[in-house]
Enzyme design. Sequence first.
Site, mmCIF file in Angstrom:
data_model
loop_
_atom_site.group_PDB
_atom_site.id
_atom_site.type_symbol
_atom_site.label_atom_id
_atom_site.label_comp_id
_atom_site.label_asym_id
_atom_site.label_seq_id
_atom_site.Cartn_x
_atom_site.Cartn_y
_atom_site.Cartn_z
ATOM 1 N N HIS A 1 -48.138 84.961 -58.057
ATOM 2 C CA HIS A 1 -48.631 86.329 -58.162
ATOM 3 C C HIS A 1 -47.547 87.368 -58.437
ATOM 4 O O HIS A 1 -47.855 88.539 -58.652
ATOM 5 C CB HIS A 1 -49.370 86.710 -56.873
ATOM 6 C CG HIS A 1 -50.524 85.804 -56.577
ATOM 7 N ND1 HIS A 1 -50.384 84.688 -55.780
ATOM 8 C CD2 HIS A 1 -51.812 85.837 -56.990
ATOM 9 C CE1 HIS A 1 -51.558 84.071 -55.701
ATOM 10 N NE2 HIS A 1 -52.429 84.734 -56.421
ATOM 11 N N GLY B 1 -51.139 99.958 -51.525
ATOM 12 C CA GLY B 1 -52.206 99.099 -51.998
ATOM 13 C C GLY B 1 -52.446 99.246 -53.485
ATOM 14 O O GLY B 1 -52.671 98.273 -54.207
ATOM 15 N N ARG C 1 -50.111 103.770 -57.618
ATOM 16 C CA ARG C 1 -49.345 104.536 -56.646
ATOM 17 C C ARG C 1 -47.934 103.967 -56.531
ATOM 18 O O ARG C 1 -46.967 104.697 -56.292
ATOM 19 C CB ARG C 1 -50.034 104.533 -55.283
ATOM 20 C CG ARG C 1 -49.417 105.513 -54.282
ATOM 21 C CD ARG C 1 -50.267 105.603 -53.026
ATOM 22 N NE ARG C 1 -51.584 106.152 -53.318
ATOM 23 C CZ ARG C 1 -52.634 106.042 -52.516
ATOM 24 N NH1 ARG C 1 -52.535 105.394 -51.377
ATOM 25 N NH2 ARG C 1 -53.798 106.568 -52.853
ATOM 26 N N ARG D 1 -51.388 90.169 -63.107
ATOM 27 C CA ARG D 1 -52.716 90.634 -62.708
ATOM 28 C C ARG D 1 -52.785 92.163 -62.571
ATOM 29 O O ARG D 1 -53.636 92.692 -61.861
ATOM 30 C CB ARG D 1 -53.167 89.976 -61.406
ATOM 31 C CG ARG D 1 -53.387 88.476 -61.508
ATOM 32 C CD ARG D 1 -53.696 87.851 -60.169
ATOM 33 N NE ARG D 1 -53.973 86.431 -60.288
ATOM 34 C CZ ARG D 1 -55.182 85.880 -60.258
ATOM 35 N NH1 ARG D 1 -56.246 86.657 -60.112
ATOM 36 N NH2 ARG D 1 -55.339 84.569 -60.364
ATOM 37 N N ARG E 1 -45.693 99.202 -45.236
ATOM 38 C CA ARG E 1 -46.923 99.598 -45.937
ATOM 39 C C ARG E 1 -46.986 101.117 -46.020
ATOM 40 O O ARG E 1 -46.784 101.811 -45.016
ATOM 41 C CB ARG E 1 -48.145 99.064 -45.205
ATOM 42 C CG ARG E 1 -49.447 99.731 -45.653
ATOM 43 C CD ARG E 1 -50.688 98.961 -45.315
ATOM 44 N NE ARG E 1 -51.866 99.799 -45.275
ATOM 45 C CZ ARG E 1 -52.416 100.426 -46.309
ATOM 46 N NH1 ARG E 1 -51.850 100.347 -47.514
ATOM 47 N NH2 ARG E 1 -53.511 101.164 -46.167
ATOM 48 N N ILE E 2 -47.241 101.634 -47.202
ATOM 49 C CA ILE E 2 -47.474 103.064 -47.399
ATOM 50 C C ILE E 2 -48.859 103.198 -48.017
ATOM 51 O O ILE E 2 -49.125 102.648 -49.084
ATOM 52 C CB ILE E 2 -46.393 103.721 -48.289
ATOM 53 C CG1 ILE E 2 -46.185 102.938 -49.588
ATOM 54 C CG2 ILE E 2 -45.075 103.852 -47.534
ATOM 55 C CD1 ILE E 2 -45.287 103.629 -50.590
ATOM 56 N N GLY E 3 -49.750 103.879 -47.319
ATOM 57 C CA GLY E 3 -51.109 103.954 -47.824
ATOM 58 C C GLY E 3 -51.913 105.036 -47.142
ATOM 59 O O GLY E 3 -51.405 105.798 -46.314
ATOM 60 N N SER E 4 -53.179 105.065 -47.462
ATOM 61 C CA SER E 4 -54.080 106.061 -46.890
ATOM 62 C C SER E 4 -54.900 105.432 -45.773
ATOM 63 O O SER E 4 -55.002 104.217 -45.659
ATOM 64 C CB SER E 4 -55.003 106.626 -47.968
ATOM 65 O OG SER E 4 -55.741 105.581 -48.590
ATOM 66 N N GLU F 1 -70.724 98.676 -41.607
ATOM 67 C CA GLU F 1 -72.061 98.930 -41.066
ATOM 68 C C GLU F 1 -72.089 98.714 -39.556
ATOM 69 O O GLU F 1 -73.101 98.331 -38.978
ATOM 70 C CB GLU F 1 -73.092 98.051 -41.771
ATOM 71 C CG GLU F 1 -73.204 98.357 -43.252
ATOM 72 C CD GLU F 1 -74.342 97.621 -43.943
ATOM 73 O OE1 GLU F 1 -75.192 97.049 -43.236
ATOM 74 O OE2 GLU F 1 -74.374 97.626 -45.183
ATOM 75 N N GLU G 1 -57.648 101.533 -41.546
ATOM 76 C CA GLU G 1 -57.239 101.113 -42.877
ATOM 77 C C GLU G 1 -57.542 99.624 -43.004
ATOM 78 O O GLU G 1 -58.324 99.107 -42.208
ATOM 79 C CB GLU G 1 -55.768 101.458 -43.134
ATOM 80 C CG GLU G 1 -54.796 100.983 -42.075
ATOM 81 C CD GLU G 1 -54.324 99.570 -42.302
ATOM 82 O OE1 GLU G 1 -53.491 99.337 -43.195
ATOM 83 O OE2 GLU G 1 -54.770 98.667 -41.538
ATOM 84 N N MET G 2 -56.951 98.921 -43.955
ATOM 85 C CA MET G 2 -57.407 97.557 -44.216
ATOM 86 C C MET G 2 -56.304 96.514 -44.366
ATOM 87 O O MET G 2 -56.595 95.383 -44.772
ATOM 88 C CB MET G 2 -58.283 97.542 -45.478
ATOM 89 C CG MET G 2 -59.533 98.385 -45.381
ATOM 90 S SD MET G 2 -60.585 98.269 -46.854
ATOM 91 C CE MET G 2 -61.142 96.562 -46.743
ATOM 92 N N GLU G 3 -55.047 96.834 -44.052
ATOM 93 C CA GLU G 3 -53.978 95.881 -44.341
ATOM 94 C C GLU G 3 -52.953 95.632 -43.241
ATOM 95 O O GLU G 3 -52.340 94.560 -43.174
ATOM 96 C CB GLU G 3 -53.207 96.330 -45.599
ATOM 97 C CG GLU G 3 -53.958 96.217 -46.907
ATOM 98 C CD GLU G 3 -54.855 97.406 -47.199
ATOM 99 O OE1 GLU G 3 -55.788 97.264 -47.999
ATOM 100 O OE2 GLU G 3 -54.618 98.484 -46.611
ATOM 101 N N SER H 1 -56.288 110.518 -45.393
ATOM 102 C CA SER H 1 -56.879 111.075 -46.612
ATOM 103 C C SER H 1 -58.324 111.507 -46.407
ATOM 104 O O SER H 1 -58.868 112.261 -47.221
ATOM 105 C CB SER H 1 -56.818 110.044 -47.744
ATOM 106 O OG SER H 1 -57.525 108.864 -47.384
ATOM 107 N N ASP H 2 -58.954 111.028 -45.346
ATOM 108 C CA ASP H 2 -60.321 111.426 -45.026
ATOM 109 C C ASP H 2 -60.526 111.243 -43.525
ATOM 110 O O ASP H 2 -59.676 110.671 -42.836
ATOM 111 C CB ASP H 2 -61.338 110.607 -45.824
ATOM 112 C CG ASP H 2 -61.163 109.105 -45.614
ATOM 113 O OD1 ASP H 2 -61.810 108.562 -44.706
ATOM 114 O OD2 ASP H 2 -60.366 108.484 -46.337
ATOM 115 N N ARG I 1 -53.266 115.348 -52.996
ATOM 116 C CA ARG I 1 -52.827 114.079 -52.399
ATOM 117 C C ARG I 1 -51.359 113.773 -52.658
ATOM 118 O O ARG I 1 -50.677 113.199 -51.823
ATOM 119 C CB ARG I 1 -53.695 112.927 -52.923
ATOM 120 C CG ARG I 1 -55.122 113.009 -52.415
ATOM 121 C CD ARG I 1 -55.897 111.736 -52.651
ATOM 122 N NE ARG I 1 -57.222 111.837 -52.049
ATOM 123 C CZ ARG I 1 -57.942 110.807 -51.664
ATOM 124 N NH1 ARG I 1 -57.473 109.585 -51.819
ATOM 125 N NH2 ARG I 1 -59.134 110.973 -51.138
#
Length: 234
Positions: free
Chosen positions: A4, A20, A24, A43, A87-90, A162, A179-181, A203-204, A217
């Site tokens: 990868h 992510g 960015r 990819r 990790r740098i993210g929202s 949900e 977040e997700m990571e 961010s939200d 942003r």
Amino acid sequence: MTIHIGAKPGEIAETVLLPGDPYRARWAAETFLKGAELVNEVRGMLGFTGTWRGNRVTIQGSGMGMPSLSIYANELIRDYGAQTLIRIGSCGGMQERVKVRDVILAMSATTVSTPSRGIFRELNFAPTADWSLLSAAARAAEGKDVGVHVGGIYSSDVFYDERPDLNEQMTRHGILGVEMEAAELYILAARYQRRALAVLTVSDHLITGEALPSDQREKSFGDMVEIALEAAFS
């Protein structure tokens, strides 16, 4: 070169920032690094290596979610010798005191499941940030014109959640944002004895419904990247 990551040996720095979004990654490299060169585009997951204040840095997109992050973090660590991964993210805010545009330094990452779950079986492993990075990031943030919070976050394995009852429990127990990571990143860093941290821009907001306008942003994300870089080389 791995499955990868198409970088050649020596093209990946020991310090890697992981947004992510690959675009960015390109923005951060062009904005903060000198002599940034494209070292990966397999990819479409862009990676760049350059220097920041004379220190070599790679900024590599990691995709969305823990399975994607796990692929890139594993290859960066095992095949390219990455030592520090940030990790740098929202993220979405989960406490009233956490405002949109604020930065969260993730001390720990709670999660329902990660790609590493099969290893631990019945054990609830508690993934945490590297203390040297976390404390350095907190010091770096003191000079920024941005609200900063240090504490636990929630790494969700779904985007369209949900389970409002689960979010309520996260908020009840002081979780700052979702977040997700990060949880999988922290687990891999522990496994391979590397340094890891997540520096996140709110961010939200899950409680207020507020969201950061797209045209605002860049400045907020810039604070996050600067904190991450200063922490890495303190």
